[in-house]
Design a protein around this motif. Structure first.
Motif: not given
Length: 311
Positions: A264-281
Motif C-alpha cells: 500500500k502507498p506510504s502517502y499521497v499528493m494531489w494536484l490542481e490544474w489551470r489551462d493544462g498546467r499545474i497550479s497547486f501541489i
C-alpha cells in the motif's frame, strides 16, 4: 502537559511545537471524523497549530496543552462546517442533559471497535455533538470527564450523547453501501505519473504554471515555478519511489509508494490544474497519518506509455 510561567516566549513556543508534533496524529483522527474527510482533517490540524501559536503570544501561561489544542481543533472544525452551511441537527450549546442507564454496557469494547473501523466519511451523518463524543471516547479513548471538560457539558450529557451516537452509528454502518469502484485516471494525472516514474524531471517542471504553489505540512510554502521545481530535485534522489493514480474521498490524488513492491502507498499528493498546467501541489510526505484511515482506491492502470508521453 503545560508550559511553565517562567519560560520565555521562545521556550514556550518550542514546547508547544514539540507537544503539538506528538499530538498531530490524534488531532487529525479527531478533525478528520468531525469533517468527514481526511484531507479536511489535516487542514483543521494546520489551522489549529497556527491559531495556537498566535494565541500563545497573548498568554502569560498556557493552559494544559492537550485539552487546549483539542478545543482549538474542535472550534476550528465547527467554524469550517458552518462556513459550508452544513446543517447541524444538534447545536453544541443545546444538548439535553440525559444520562445512560445505570448499568455499564457489556458491549463497550465492540462499540469502540465499530467506531474505529467506521469510514471517516460516515461520521458526518451524526449530529455534531454526538459525533464529537463518539470520536473522543471510542476512537481516541478519552475519559468521560475529559470529554465533558473539552465540550463544556456535564458528564451525564456526555453519556447520553455517547449512547445516542453509538446507536446511530450502528444504523449508518448497517445501511452503508459498498465503496464505489475506482475510476480511470485523468489524462493530466496519468501524464504526471508517467513522467515521474520515468524520472523525467524536466518534463515535470515544464508542466508547472509560473505561479504554482507547493504546500507540505510543517514546511514553508514554496511559490513560483523555479522554487517549486526544486521539489523534483529532492525527489530525484530517491530511485525507489513509484507513483500511481488514485482516488480519495471523490478527489483524484496520486499514491506514492516508497518501493514499487509495497502493498500500500506510504502517502499521497494531489494536484490542481489551470489551462493544462499545474497550479497547486499538496504533498503529504511529512504527515503520513493522513492516509491511515483513508478510503484510498487505486485507479485502473491507465498510465501512458513512454511513446505517449513523448508526444
Amino acid at each position: 502537559m503545560s508550559i511553565e510561567h517562567p519560560t520565555s516566549e521562545s521556550d514556550r513556543r518550542a514546547a508547544l511545537l514539540a507537544v503539538a508534533d506528538q499530538l498531530r496524529p490524534e488531532l487529525h483522527r479527531y478533525g478528520a471524523r468531525l469533517m468527514g474527510s481526511v484531507i479536511d482533517g489535516e487542514d483543521v490540524v494546520q489551522d489549529t497549530l497556527v491559531r495556537a501559536l498566535v494565541a500563545l503570544q497573548d498568554l502569560e501561561e498556557a493552559p494544559p496543552l492537550r485539552p487546549w489544542l483539542f478545543r482549538i481543533a474542535h472550534n476550528r472544525a465547527l467554524d469550517l462546517l458552518r462556513s459550508r452551511a452544513v446543517r447541524m441537527a444538534e447545536p453544541i450549546d443545546a444538548v439535553p442533559d440525559t444520562g445512560d442507564p445505570a448499568n455499564p454496557d457489556p458491549a463497550e469494547g465492540l462499540m469502540r471497535q465499530q467506531a474505529v473501523k467506521t469510514a471517516v466519511s460516515r461520521f458526518v451523518e451524526l449530529p455534531i455533538l454526538q459525533r464529537s463524543v463518539v470520536i473522543l471516547k471510542d476512537v481516541l479513548d478519552e475519559s468521560l470527564i475529559e470529554i465533558a471538560a473539552l465540550l463544556d457539558i456535564s458528564v451525564d450529557a456526555v453519556k447520553g450523547d455517547l449512547a445516542r451516537g453509538r446507536a446511530r452509528l450502528r444504523e449508518i454502518n448497517a445501511q452503508a453501501g459498498p465503496l464505489p469502484d475506482a475510476q480511470p485516471a485523468s489524462a493530466a494525472v496519468a501524464r504526471y505519473v508517467a513522467l515521474f516514474n520515468q524520472r523525467n524531471w524536466d518534463g515535470l517542471r515544464a508542466l508547472l504554471a509560473d505561479d504554482v504553489k507547493l504546500v507540505q505540512s510543517s514546511h514553508p510554502l514554496r511559490a513560483g515555478a523555479a522554487d517549486v521545481g526544486l521539489f523534483f530535485t529532492i525527489y530525484s534522489k530517491n530511485d525507489a519511489l513509484w507513483l500511481a493514480p488514485a482516488w480519495l474521498e471523490g478527489r483524484e490524488v496520486i499514491a506514492v509508494f516508497e518501493d514499487r513492491a509495497d502493498p500500500k502507498p506510504s502517502y499521497v499528493m494531489w494536484l490542481e490544474w489551470r489551462d493544462g498546467r499545474i497550479s497547486f501541489i499538496r504533498d503529504y510526505r511529512y504527515v503520513r497519518y493522513v492516509t491511515n484511515d483513508a478510503e484510498l482506491l487505486l485507479s485502473p492502470d491507465t498510465i501512458p506509455s513512454a511513446d505517449d508521453v513523448a508526444h
